[in-house]
Design an enzyme around this catalytic site. Structure first.
Site, mmCIF file in Angstrom:
data_model
loop_
_atom_site.group_PDB
_atom_site.id
_atom_site.type_symbol
_atom_site.label_atom_id
_atom_site.label_comp_id
_atom_site.label_asym_id
_atom_site.label_seq_id
_atom_site.Cartn_x
_atom_site.Cartn_y
_atom_site.Cartn_z
ATOM 1 N N ASP A 38 1.045 -0.732 -0.230
ATOM 2 C CA ASP A 38 -0.109 -0.132 0.241
ATOM 3 C C ASP A 38 0.898 1.665 -0.296
ATOM 4 O OD1 ASP A 38 -2.082 2.060 1.159
ATOM 5 O OD2 ASP A 38 -0.992 1.543 2.791
ATOM 6 N N ASP A 40 -0.297 5.021 0.769
ATOM 7 C CA ASP A 40 -0.302 6.131 2.323
ATOM 8 C C ASP A 40 -0.975 5.464 3.294
ATOM 9 O OD1 ASP A 40 -1.025 8.973 0.650
ATOM 10 O OD2 ASP A 40 -2.551 7.352 -0.156
ATOM 11 N N GLU A 85 -14.049 4.188 7.666
ATOM 12 C CA GLU A 85 -13.173 3.783 7.036
ATOM 13 C C GLU A 85 -12.454 3.334 8.065
ATOM 14 O OE1 GLU A 85 -9.682 6.394 5.699
ATOM 15 O OE2 GLU A 85 -9.097 3.996 4.399
ATOM 16 N N SER A 153 -2.530 1.115 -4.320
ATOM 17 C CA SER A 153 -3.161 2.483 -3.381
ATOM 18 C C SER A 153 -4.275 2.664 -3.897
ATOM 19 C CB SER A 153 -1.857 3.162 -3.999
ATOM 20 O OG SER A 153 -2.826 4.762 -3.129
ATOM 21 N N ALA A 154 -5.610 3.623 -3.139
ATOM 22 C CA ALA A 154 -6.411 3.562 -3.000
ATOM 23 C C ALA A 154 -6.018 5.515 -3.417
ATOM 24 C CB ALA A 154 -7.655 3.464 -2.081
ATOM 25 N N LYS A 202 -9.511 -2.803 -2.684
ATOM 26 C CA LYS A 202 -8.147 -3.738 -3.166
ATOM 27 C C LYS A 202 -7.984 -4.632 -3.516
ATOM 28 C CE LYS A 202 -4.599 -0.716 -1.857
ATOM 29 N NZ LYS A 202 -4.044 0.493 -0.369
HETATM 30 N N1 LIG Z 1 -10.552 11.491 -0.697
HETATM 31 C C1 LIG Z 1 -9.907 10.901 0.419
HETATM 32 C C2 LIG Z 1 -9.561 9.561 0.014
HETATM 33 C C3 LIG Z 1 -9.188 8.337 0.753
HETATM 34 N N2 LIG Z 1 -8.052 9.565 1.832
HETATM 35 C C4 LIG Z 1 -7.293 8.193 2.648
HETATM 36 O O1 LIG Z 1 -6.600 7.920 1.901
HETATM 37 C C5 LIG Z 1 -5.752 5.936 2.157
HETATM 38 C C6 LIG Z 1 -5.982 5.611 0.570
HETATM 39 O O2 LIG Z 1 -4.854 5.796 -0.141
HETATM 40 P P1 LIG Z 1 -4.146 4.105 0.589
HETATM 41 O O3 LIG Z 1 -2.943 4.351 -0.877
HETATM 42 O O4 LIG Z 1 -3.773 3.874 1.853
HETATM 43 O O5 LIG Z 1 -4.685 3.013 -0.771
HETATM 44 C C7 LIG Z 1 -6.264 5.861 3.211
HETATM 45 O O6 LIG Z 1 -6.174 6.152 4.157
HETATM 46 C C8 LIG Z 1 -7.795 7.213 3.476
HETATM 47 O O7 LIG Z 1 -8.149 7.689 4.527
HETATM 48 C C9 LIG Z 1 -7.974 10.542 2.057
HETATM 49 O O8 LIG Z 1 -7.130 11.209 2.603
HETATM 50 N N3 LIG Z 1 -8.741 11.477 0.894
HETATM 51 MG MG LIG Z 2 -3.198 3.395 3.715
#
Ligand SMILES: Nc1ccn([C@@H]2O[C@H](COP(=O)(O)O)[C@@H](O)[C@H]2O)c(=O)n1
Ligand SMILES: [Mg+2]
Length: 289
Positions: A38, A40, A85, A153-154, A202
């Site tokens: 991952d 973030d 979340e 990554s999301a 994911k």
């Molecule tokens: N509008 C948003 C949506 C999601 N988040 C944060 O991004 C993270 C997802 O990314 P990964 O690389 O961890 O998959 C996740 O921690 C969400 O809290 C955000 O900040 N703003």
């Molecule tokens: Mg993360």
């Protein structure tokens, strides 16, 4: 075996099992290994000088290219949806539609801001984005040993790629799947390219057509790194997993979430802003026997 596993931040429910997996990963050798991570709050830090570090979304949301009204709306979304979340008392089925709602609303707001592609590098330079301590050794070890690193990554792909690029570690063994921005011919953000990736999808469903894991079918030893319960499914598309070591960073609401993390991840790193443990394990595995 790995002295870093003695750190005070390390928690393991089944130490013998973990030792066995690490040993097996070493014995199978470097040619079999791949790392799936991952981004973030896993490769990037959670805490920055007593405050929260920004995610790739936050970097954009709080940047100078967003209007004050846009910033407020994006922050309101974060305050509403982030507790959902990470809520250990809600099921993934309950969370999924709400995450789609959050990502969709946030992306719509970002599109309204007419962001320019050419602004992205500067936005990242001006941000507080920070990779975890030890990131250079992590990326260097994998690169030197030709170990593929898949970042799933999301977050926002364009932003996180820029973070890695500015840290000088965007090597040829690194592949990213994430939410990428779509721009008009004159470089203005018009949409986010699909499929939408959020915290709880994911898995293989959003990798259809990439062929990524299929081309790595001999890489049957996996190290998976994540910070969310949603990251546990990132390796689901790997055709034949022989050994998998799941390492979870537990950054927030540690007490409340400890039990679930210990039941799901092989190694849990509590409030640990470093990649020390991961680097120690890699050093051990990559040492020729
Ligand atoms: N509008 C948003 C949506 C999601 N988040 C944060 O991004 C993270 C997802 O990314 P990964 O690389 O961890 O998959 C996740 O921690 C969400 O809290 C955000 O900040 N703003
Ligand atoms: Mg993360």
């Amino acid at each position: 075996m790995v002295p870093e596993l003695e750190k005070a931040t390390v928690r393991i429910r089944q130490p013998e099992r973990v030792r066995g997996i690490i040993q097996a990963l070493r014995e199978r050798g470097v040619a079999r290994l791949q790392v799936i991570s991952d981004f973030d709050m896993t490769l990037s830090r959670f805490g920055c000088n007593g405050r929260r570090c920004p995610t790739s979304h936050n970097i954009l949301d709080t940047s100078r290219v967003i209007s004050e009204d846009g910033k407020k709306k994006l922050k309101d979304l974060l305050h509403y949806y982030y507790p959902i979340e990470i809520d250990p008392n809600r099921t993934l089925e309950e969370k999924r539609p709400l995450m789609v709602e959050w990502w969709t609303k946030a992306h719509e707001l970002l599109v309204q801001q007419k962001i320019h592609k050419s602004d992205i590098a500067q936005i990242v330079r001006e941000s507080e984005a920070m990779l975890r301590d030890g990131f250079k050794e992590f990326f260097d070890q994998l690169h030197k040993n030709n170990v593929p690193l898949f970042i799933f990554s999301a977050g926002v792909g364009d932003i996180l790629e820029e973070i890695i690029r500015q840290a000088n570690v965007f090597y040829s063994n690194v592949n990213v799947v994430s939410n990428y921005m779509g721009f008009s011919d004159d470089g203005v953000l018009t949409h986010f390219k699909g499929p939408l990736i959020h915290t709880y999808n994911k898995n293989n469903t959003v990798l259809q057509g990439t062929g990524y894991f299929q081309q790595l079918s001999t890489r049957t030893s996996i190290i998976l790194l994540g910070d969310s319960m949603g990251d546990l499914t990132m390796a689901d598309g790997v055709p034949s997993v022989e050994n998998i070591l799941k390492i979870g960073f537990l950054n927030d609401k540690v007490e409340e979430r400890r039990r679930k993390y210990l039941d799901s991840y092989d190694i849990v790193l509590e409030s640990d802003e470093t990649l020390d443990v991961v680097n120690g394990i890699l050093r051990y595995i990559l040492t020729q026997t």
